[in-house]
Design an enzyme around this catalytic site. Structure first.
Site, mmCIF file in Angstrom:
data_model
loop_
_atom_site.group_PDB
_atom_site.id
_atom_site.type_symbol
_atom_site.label_atom_id
_atom_site.label_comp_id
_atom_site.label_asym_id
_atom_site.label_seq_id
_atom_site.Cartn_x
_atom_site.Cartn_y
_atom_site.Cartn_z
ATOM 1 N N ASP A 34 -1.927 -2.827 16.276
ATOM 2 C CA ASP A 34 -1.286 -1.845 15.398
ATOM 3 C C ASP A 34 -1.157 -0.520 16.142
ATOM 4 O OD1 ASP A 34 -0.845 -1.828 12.062
ATOM 5 O OD2 ASP A 34 -0.856 0.126 13.062
ATOM 6 N N CYS A 264 7.805 -4.125 -2.159
ATOM 7 C CA CYS A 264 8.807 -5.158 -1.846
ATOM 8 C C CYS A 264 10.003 -5.203 -2.797
ATOM 9 C CB CYS A 264 8.136 -6.529 -1.782
ATOM 10 S SG CYS A 264 7.026 -6.673 -0.366
HETATM 11 P P1 NAD Z 1 2.435 -2.220 5.976
HETATM 12 O O1 NAD Z 1 3.182 -0.937 5.886
HETATM 13 O O2 NAD Z 1 1.230 -2.446 5.149
HETATM 14 O O3 NAD Z 1 1.988 -2.464 7.500
HETATM 15 C C1 NAD Z 1 2.814 -2.331 8.614
HETATM 16 C C2 NAD Z 1 1.929 -1.987 9.812
HETATM 17 O O4 NAD Z 1 2.717 -2.100 11.002
HETATM 18 C C3 NAD Z 1 1.368 -0.561 9.791
HETATM 19 O O5 NAD Z 1 -0.041 -0.596 9.892
HETATM 20 C C4 NAD Z 1 2.012 0.101 11.023
HETATM 21 O O6 NAD Z 1 1.163 1.042 11.664
HETATM 22 C C5 NAD Z 1 2.282 -1.098 11.922
HETATM 23 N N1 NAD Z 1 3.341 -0.920 12.931
HETATM 24 C C6 NAD Z 1 4.595 -0.455 12.741
HETATM 25 N N2 NAD Z 1 5.266 -0.502 13.929
HETATM 26 C C7 NAD Z 1 4.418 -0.999 14.858
HETATM 27 C C8 NAD Z 1 4.526 -1.301 16.253
HETATM 28 N N3 NAD Z 1 5.653 -1.119 16.932
HETATM 29 N N4 NAD Z 1 3.438 -1.791 16.889
HETATM 30 C C9 NAD Z 1 2.296 -2.005 16.226
HETATM 31 N N5 NAD Z 1 2.140 -1.753 14.910
HETATM 32 C C10 NAD Z 1 3.191 -1.267 14.237
HETATM 33 O O7 NAD Z 1 3.516 -3.356 5.727
HETATM 34 P P2 NAD Z 1 3.322 -4.721 4.893
HETATM 35 O O8 NAD Z 1 3.193 -4.431 3.457
HETATM 36 O O9 NAD Z 1 2.312 -5.563 5.586
HETATM 37 O O10 NAD Z 1 4.776 -5.366 5.111
HETATM 38 C C11 NAD Z 1 5.201 -5.834 6.371
HETATM 39 C C12 NAD Z 1 6.491 -6.617 6.180
HETATM 40 O O11 NAD Z 1 6.256 -7.774 5.380
HETATM 41 C C13 NAD Z 1 7.595 -5.846 5.438
HETATM 42 O O12 NAD Z 1 8.831 -6.239 5.970
HETATM 43 C C14 NAD Z 1 7.462 -6.308 4.007
HETATM 44 O O13 NAD Z 1 8.673 -6.200 3.296
HETATM 45 C C15 NAD Z 1 7.089 -7.762 4.213
HETATM 46 N N6 NAD Z 1 6.322 -8.366 3.122
HETATM 47 C C16 NAD Z 1 5.322 -7.655 2.494
HETATM 48 C C17 NAD Z 1 4.576 -8.237 1.477
HETATM 49 C C18 NAD Z 1 3.504 -7.456 0.766
HETATM 50 O O14 NAD Z 1 3.047 -7.935 -0.289
HETATM 51 N N7 NAD Z 1 3.048 -6.314 1.261
HETATM 52 C C19 NAD Z 1 4.830 -9.568 1.107
HETATM 53 C C20 NAD Z 1 5.824 -10.280 1.773
HETATM 54 C C21 NAD Z 1 6.564 -9.659 2.780
#
Ligand code: NAD
Length: 376
Positions: A34, A264
């Site tokens: 991360d 989402c």
């Molecule tokens: P989040 O915001 O909780 O986490 C994303 C993480 O990625 C952050 O910690 C950020 O620091 C890190 N990050 C960003 N760019 C980076 C890079 N270049 N290198 C390393 N780390 C990096 O996001 P999330 O809720 O886990 O969602 C992630 C994806 O999954 C999104 O596209 C979301 O739509 C999808 N999704 C989310 C859920 C949910 O319930 N949260 C469910 C299904 C799908």
């Protein structure tokens, strides 16, 4: 015995961390990277940056077994990777479209540092065509002469039951053009013993949006029926039980209330509308779904105003602060939107949530009395 795979997961958010911990649990060696150094330091000390039932224990177990590691350097994390999962955030731009900057940055980092032939798995929710864009970036950046094969594998876990959802999903979607990549993805997920649906990449990307848009529609639909129930003297909870008993309808995601929120549904429905618009297609159903959802809060405030004879100076208790139970995620939480409207109208608000008080506090500040139990 199954060959252990070396997996890099980019992004230690809800999806990335759960994916990393669950893939480690089925025997793979996983490095989760991360960009947020504070988050990685926390994880390295056995702390989890958000509340998700069972996640802390799963991470602790796999860290101890040395199957799960956390890093801030993507270059280091990619060393020896068989699979690279992109699980970074894809928030909403101000025009409703999907912000792909984190996905594109991750693709560039992979392209510049990949030192093995690897499968690059797009797990983030991304508009149709994004995998092609990521492939182009990987090619442009050279992937150090390595072959990076792109696969779309959208995630369907729900916060609050994320581990159970990851371990026994209704289905796994694999969008790919390369049969060898499909075979390797099937082998990776084989321990989960679940239905795998294989499609082309664009269809896979669309499946995620269609699923979320349908669930959001189901919620707005029953909310609209709830409003009508109030007018005609019917009970919407009975309607849900009765109509939901029909297997074609079902009771899941079929509750009336403040409407949907979270990180989402609102952004994914908006992104779908915007992607249709940018191709000259004007969707009619989904804008209505969003509008019904937006009006929920105002509807509740109006009901309260009528019941209390005005809101100014009245003391209102709000139970529940996250966008749904068993999570401390307050992103797009309808409860916070409701509180904002109540405060604007001069109410005195006390609130409680079993796990989200701290997260809500960082958004609400001093304006609300946050209580450690519901009775307070
Ligand atoms: P989040 O915001 O909780 O986490 C994303 C993480 O990625 C952050 O910690 C950020 O620091 C890190 N990050 C960003 N760019 C980076 C890079 N270049 N290198 C390393 N780390 C990096 O996001 P999330 O809720 O886990 O969602 C992630 C994806 O999954 C999104 O596209 C979301 O739509 C999808 N999704 C989310 C859920 C949910 O319930 N949260 C469910 C299904 C799908």
């Amino acid at each position: 015995m199954r060959h252990k795979q070396q997996i890099t997961v980019i992004g230690a958010g809800y999806v990335g961390l759960v994916t990393a911990a669950c893939l480690a649990e089925i025997g793979n060696r996983v490095i989760c990277v991360d960009a947020d150094a504070e988050r990685v330091a926390l994880l390295a000390h056995g702390e989890v940056p958000f509340f998700e039932p069972g996640l802390r224990e799963l991470i602790a177990r796999n860290t101890k077994l040395e199957r799960l590691h956390f890093l801030t350097s993507t270059t280091q994390a990619l060393d020896g990777a068989d699979f690279v999962f992109i699980a970074v955030g894809t928030p909403m731009n101000s025009d409703g479209s999907c912000d792909l900057s984190a996905v594109k940055l991750a693709a560039r980092q992979i392209g510049e540092s990949l030192s093995t032939d690897a499968i690059v798995v797009l797990k983030s929710t991304v508009p149709v065509g994004t995998a092609d864009a990521v492939s182009a970036i990987l090619r442009e950046c050279g992937a150090r002469g390595r072959r990076a094969t792109i696969v779309s594998n959208p995630e369907f876990l729900r916060e609050g039951s994320a581990i159970a959802d990851f371990r026994s999903p209704d289905r796994i979607i694999i969008g790919a053009h390369d049969p060898a990549a499909v075979a390797r993805m099937r082998a990776l997920y084989a321990p989960l013993r679940t239905q795998i649906v294989v499609t082309d990449i664009r269809t896979s990307e669309m499946i995620k949006y269609a699923s979320n848009a349908f669930l959001a529609t189901k919620i707005s639909f029953i909310n609209e029926i709830a409003d009508l129930c109030e007018r005609v003297g019917a009970d919407v909870t009975g309607v849900i039980r009765g109509a939901g008993a029909d297997r074609r309808i079902g009771t899941a995601s079929f509750n009336a209330g403040l409407g949907f929120g979270g990180s989402c549904f609102p952004k994914d429905v908006s992104a779908l509308i915007e992607s249709a618009q940018s191709r000259g297609l004007s969707l009619r159903l989904l804008p209505a779904v969003l509008e019904i959802n937006r009006n929920r809060i105002e509807g509740v405030v109006n009901t309260l105003r009528r019941a209390l004879g005005g809101i100014g100076g009245r003391r209102v208790a709000v139970l529940g602060l996250a966008f749904k139970p068993k999570t401390d995620d307050v992103r797009e939480s309808p409860a916070l939107a409701l509180i904002a409207q109540l405060l604007e109208r001069g109410a005195i608000v006390s609130a409680h949530d079993p796990v989200a008080v701290k997260a809500a506090g960082s958004v609400l500040g001093e304006r609300v009395r946050l209580c450690t139990d519901a009775y307070a």
